[in-house]
Scaffold this active site. Structure first.
Site, PDB file in Angstrom:
ATOM      1  N   LYS A 274       2.075   4.308  18.487  1.00 41.23           N
ATOM      2  CA  LYS A 274       2.158   5.723  18.071  1.00 41.23           C
ATOM      3  C   LYS A 274       2.205   6.641  19.294  1.00 41.23           C
ATOM      4  O   LYS A 274       2.955   7.621  19.318  1.00 41.23           O
ATOM      5  CB  LYS A 274       0.959   6.061  17.189  1.00 41.23           C
ATOM      6  CG  LYS A 274       0.969   5.316  15.851  1.00 41.23           C
ATOM      7  CD  LYS A 274      -0.384   5.396  15.162  1.00 41.23           C
ATOM      8  CE  LYS A 274      -0.372   4.687  13.815  1.00 41.23           C
ATOM      9  NZ  LYS A 274      -1.710   4.498  13.251  1.00 41.23           N
TER      10      LYS A 274
ATOM     11  N   GLY B 183      -7.133  -0.390   2.509  1.00 39.33           N
ATOM     12  CA  GLY B 183      -5.682  -0.226   2.715  1.00 39.33           C
ATOM     13  C   GLY B 183      -5.331   0.470   4.018  1.00 39.33           C
ATOM     14  O   GLY B 183      -4.221   0.956   4.200  1.00 39.33           O
TER      15      GLY B 183
ATOM     16  N   THR C 271       0.838  -1.211   0.000  1.00 37.69           N
ATOM     17  CA  THR C 271       0.000   0.000   0.000  1.00 37.69           C
ATOM     18  C   THR C 271       0.868   1.256   0.000  1.00 37.69           C
ATOM     19  O   THR C 271       0.721   2.145  -0.852  1.00 37.69           O
ATOM     20  CB  THR C 271      -0.915   0.002   1.256  1.00 37.69           C
ATOM     21  OG1 THR C 271      -1.686  -1.188   1.251  1.00 37.69           O
ATOM     22  CG2 THR C 271      -1.827   1.207   1.270  1.00 37.69           C
ATOM     23  N   VAL C 272       1.784   1.354   0.946  1.00 35.46           N
ATOM     24  CA  VAL C 272       2.551   2.599   1.099  1.00 35.46           C
ATOM     25  C   VAL C 272       3.626   2.715   0.015  1.00 35.46           C
ATOM     26  O   VAL C 272       3.776   3.773  -0.625  1.00 35.46           O
ATOM     27  CB  VAL C 272       3.182   2.689   2.513  1.00 35.46           C
ATOM     28  CG1 VAL C 272       3.914   4.014   2.684  1.00 35.46           C
ATOM     29  CG2 VAL C 272       2.112   2.546   3.590  1.00 35.46           C
TER      30      VAL C 272
ATOM     31  N   LYS D 290       5.796   2.090  13.049  1.00 33.79           N
ATOM     32  CA  LYS D 290       5.706   2.474  14.465  1.00 33.79           C
ATOM     33  C   LYS D 290       5.983   1.307  15.399  1.00 33.79           C
ATOM     34  O   LYS D 290       6.562   1.487  16.470  1.00 33.79           O
ATOM     35  CB  LYS D 290       4.345   3.097  14.780  1.00 33.79           C
ATOM     36  CG  LYS D 290       3.140   2.326  14.278  1.00 33.79           C
ATOM     37  CD  LYS D 290       2.770   2.717  12.874  1.00 33.79           C
ATOM     38  CE  LYS D 290       1.779   1.726  12.303  1.00 33.79           C
ATOM     39  NZ  LYS D 290       1.152   2.162  11.072  1.00 33.79           N
TER      40      LYS D 290
ATOM     41  N   GLU E 176       8.064  10.383  10.023  1.00 31.81           N
ATOM     42  CA  GLU E 176       6.811  11.151   9.998  1.00 31.81           C
ATOM     43  C   GLU E 176       5.599  10.259   9.707  1.00 31.81           C
ATOM     44  O   GLU E 176       4.507  10.467  10.252  1.00 31.81           O
ATOM     45  CB  GLU E 176       6.903  12.256   8.933  1.00 31.81           C
ATOM     46  CG  GLU E 176       5.723  13.201   8.891  1.00 31.81           C
ATOM     47  CD  GLU E 176       5.529  13.949  10.205  1.00 31.81           C
ATOM     48  OE1 GLU E 176       6.305  14.860  10.489  1.00 31.81           O
ATOM     49  OE2 GLU E 176       4.580  13.618  10.951  1.00 31.81           O
TER      50      GLU E 176
ATOM     51  N   VAL F 123       3.245   7.982  12.547  1.00 30.45           N
ATOM     52  CA  VAL F 123       2.158   8.400  13.440  1.00 30.45           C
ATOM     53  C   VAL F 123       1.147   9.256  12.691  1.00 30.45           C
ATOM     54  O   VAL F 123       1.512  10.275  12.089  1.00 30.45           O
ATOM     55  CB  VAL F 123       2.705   9.197  14.657  1.00 30.45           C
ATOM     56  CG1 VAL F 123       1.556   9.571  15.590  1.00 30.45           C
ATOM     57  CG2 VAL F 123       3.757   8.400  15.410  1.00 30.45           C
TER      58      VAL F 123
END
Ligand code: NAP
Ligand code: HSE
Length: 425
Positions: free
Chosen positions: A200, A182, A6-7, A100, A124, A127
Site C-alpha cells: 500500500k 474478515g 469477503t469483499v 495491492k 481505491e 489502500v
C-alpha cells in the site's frame, strides 16, 4: 465480478441494498448489474446467495462476455488475478481492483497495458479499506508537492497489536480473531510480515511522487517479532508500538520509504488509531498536514470503496485513469542512510560493567545515549536484570547496524538486540 469472498459478497450486498440509490444519485448513468461471478469452488457454501446461473469458475468468460462492460478483480494474488486484469485491459474493459499486491508487484506491466489500450484501472479499495485516500491523493491534493505520508495501513496488524496490548492476548490468538472478522489476507503472512502495508505504501508513494516504486528496493519488517515485553516497555517509556509505513521526500527529490513496527509517542495522533482502523497523515506543501482516518479492512468498508470506483468508471469517459507516471525514474534513499532515534533492548547477563561495555561500543560509533531503562523489582533491588533498554540519539541506521554487530560480540549478550525506531513525524 471475479471473487465472491469477503469483499465480493460485500459488493453484492451493497448493490442489492443501495443499487437504486446509486442509480438515482448518478442521474441514471450508473445502473450497475452483476452479470457473472467467477469463483474457485462452485459447491462452496456461501455467506451470500447469488443465482447459480451467474457463477462460473472460468475467469476468462467474464472478459469474453459482450454484455460485460467492467471487470471487478476481487480474487487476490498475483497469478490468476494478473491474467484476468491483463486480458480485460487488452479487451478495453476497465478494471476495478482492491489488489495491492498485484499493483505493487506487477503494476509496471499492468499500468503500461492500461495506457496502451486507453483503459483505466481503478484501485481505491487497494489502500486503507474504506478511506478515500487514492482519490484524496490523485484528486483532492493534486495541487501539492507531497512532503510526507505516514500511515497505519494494515488493519490486521493494528488489530493484533491492540489486542496484545489491551486484552493481553497472545499473537496467534489475536491473529485468529482478525481472520474471523474478515480483515486478514487469504495469505495472512502478508499482513504480519509487513508486506501488505508495504504494498500500500508503494502505491501511495508512487501516486505522490510520480514513479512506480520498485518493491524489491523497499525496506519491510512486520509485527511477528513484536513481544508483549517491548509493548510494555514502550508504554512505560511513553510510546506505543505501531506498524508504520513512511514515505518521506528529501529536498533533492529522493524518497525514503519503509514499513516497520515503530515507537510512536503516545501524544501523536496516530497513537490513538486502534483496532482495524487505519490513518494516513499526508503533508503537502500548500495544504499542510491532513489526516485521513477510517476503517482499514473488512467487508463493508472495502465494498464501499469498490463501489465508488465502479460508479466513477461507469460515469467516466476519461481513458487514462490509473497510474500516469510523470517521472522517468526516481531515486530511493537506501535504508542505511535514513536516520531516527532508537529504542534498543539488549538481553544480557547481569555483571558489573555490562552497561559500560555496551556504551563504549556505541560511543566508538558516535552514537549518543539519551536514556536507559532496566526495570528493577522494588522488593528485590539486588535481583539480576536481564533486559537493558537504551534510548539512542538520532543516527543513520547503517551506523547503528555496524555498532550493534560489534555489541553482539560481547560475551554478556544472551540474545540479539531488539531495535525499534522512534518516529517523531
Ligand atoms: P477472499 O475472502 O479469500 O475471497 C477470494 C475470492 O476469490 C473467493 O470467492 C475465491 O473463490 C475467489 N478466487 C480465488 N482464486 C480464484 C481463481 N483463480 N478464479 C476464480 N475465483 C477465485 O478474499 P477477500 O478478503 O475478499 O479479498 C479479495 C481481494 O481484496 C484481495 O486482493 C485483497 O487483498 C483485497 N482486499 C481485501 C480487504 C479485506 O478487508 N478483506 C480489504 C481491501 C482489499 P472461492 O470462494 O470459491 O474460494
Ligand atoms: N488484510 C488487509 C488489512 C485488508 O488487514 O489491512 C485491507 O487491505
Amino acid at each position: 465480478m471475479a471473487g465472491f469472498g469477503t469483499v465480493g459478497s460485500g459488493v453484492w450486498k451493497l448493490l442489492k441494498e443501495n443499487g437504486d440509490l446509486i442509480t438515482s444519485r448518478s442521474h441514471g448513468t450508473a445502473r450497475l448489474e452483476i452479470r457473472r461471478i467467477a469463483v474457485r469452488d462452485l459447491e462452496k457454501k456461501r455467506e451470500v446467495e447469488a443465482p447459480t446461473n451467474l457463477l462460473t469458475t472460468d475467469c476468462a468468460s467474464l472478459v469474453d462476455d459482450p454484455s460485460v462492460d467492467l471487470i471487478l478483480e476481487l480474487i487476490g494474488g498475483t497469478g490468476a488475478a494478473f491474467e484476468l486484469v491483463a486480458s480485460a485491459l487488452r479487451a478495453g474493459k476497465p478494471v476495478i481492483t482492491g489488489n495491492k499486491a498485484l499493483l505493487a508487484e506487477r503494476g509496471q506491466e499492468l499500468f503500461a497495458l492500461a495506457r496502451k489500450h486507453h483503459t483505466p484501472i481503478y484501485f481505491e479499495a487497494a489502500v486503507a479499506g474504506g478511506i478515500p485516500i487514492i482519490k484524496g491523493i490523485q484528486e483532492s491534493l493534486i495541487g501539492n508537492r507531497i512532503r510526507s505520508i505516514a500511515g497505519i495501513i494494515n488493519g490486521t496488524s493494528n488489530y493484533i497489536l491492540q489486542r496484545m496490548t489491551e486484552a493481553g492476548l497472545g499473537y496467534s490468538e489475536a491473529l485468529q480473531e482478525a481472520k474471523k472478522l474478515g480483515y486478514a489476507e487469504a495469505d495472512e503472512s502478508l499482513d504480519v510480515n509487513g508486506w501488505d502495508a508495504a504494498h500500500k505504501a508503494i502505491l501511495l508513494g508512487s501516486l505522490a511522487h510520480g514513479f512506480l516504486i520498485d518493491h524489491r528496493q523497499v525496506y519491510v519488517r512486520g509485527i511477528e517479532k513484536v513481544t508483549p515485553l517491548d509493548i510494555r516497555f514502550a508504554s512505560e517509556l511513553g510510546y506505543v508500538v505501531k506498524l508504520l509505513s513512511l514515505v518521506i521526500a528529501r529536498e533533492n527529490g529522493s524518497i525514503e520509504i519503509r514499513t516497520q513496527p515503530s515507537f510512536l509517542s503516545k501524544k501523536n495522533i496516530l497513537a490513538s488509531v486502534h483496532g482495524v482502523f487505519n490513518a494516513v497523515a499526508v503533508k503537502g506543501d500548500f495544504v499542510g498536514q491532513s489526516l485521513f482516518y477510517g476503517p482499514g479492512a473488512g467487508q463493508g468498508p472495502t465494498a464501499s470503496a469498490v463501489i465508488s470506483d465502479l460508479v466513477e468508471a461507469a460515469r467516466s469517459s476519461h481513458p487514462d485513469r490509473g497510474f500516469l507516471p510523470h517521472r522517468i525514474d526516481g531515486e530511493l534513499v537506501p535504508i542505511d542512510d535514513t536516520s531516527t532515534s532508537y529504542y534498543v533492548r539488549f538481553s544480557v547477563t547481569d555483571r558489573p560493567g555490562v552497561i559500560a561495555d555496551i556504551a563504549t561500543v556505541l560511543a566508538r560509533h558516535q552514537i549518543g545515549i539519551s536514556g536507559t531503562h532496566s526495570p528493577v523489582d522494588p522488593d528485590h533491588p539486588d535481583a539480576d536484570f536481564v533486559d537493558m533498554v537504551f534510548l539512542l540519539h538520532t543516527c543513520p541506521f547503517g551506523v547503528l547496524k555496524t555498532a550493534l554487530a560489534e555489541v553482539e560480540q560481547l560475551d554478556c549478550l544472551t540474545g540479539r538486540p531488539v531495535v525499534f525506531r522512534i518516529e517523531t513525524l
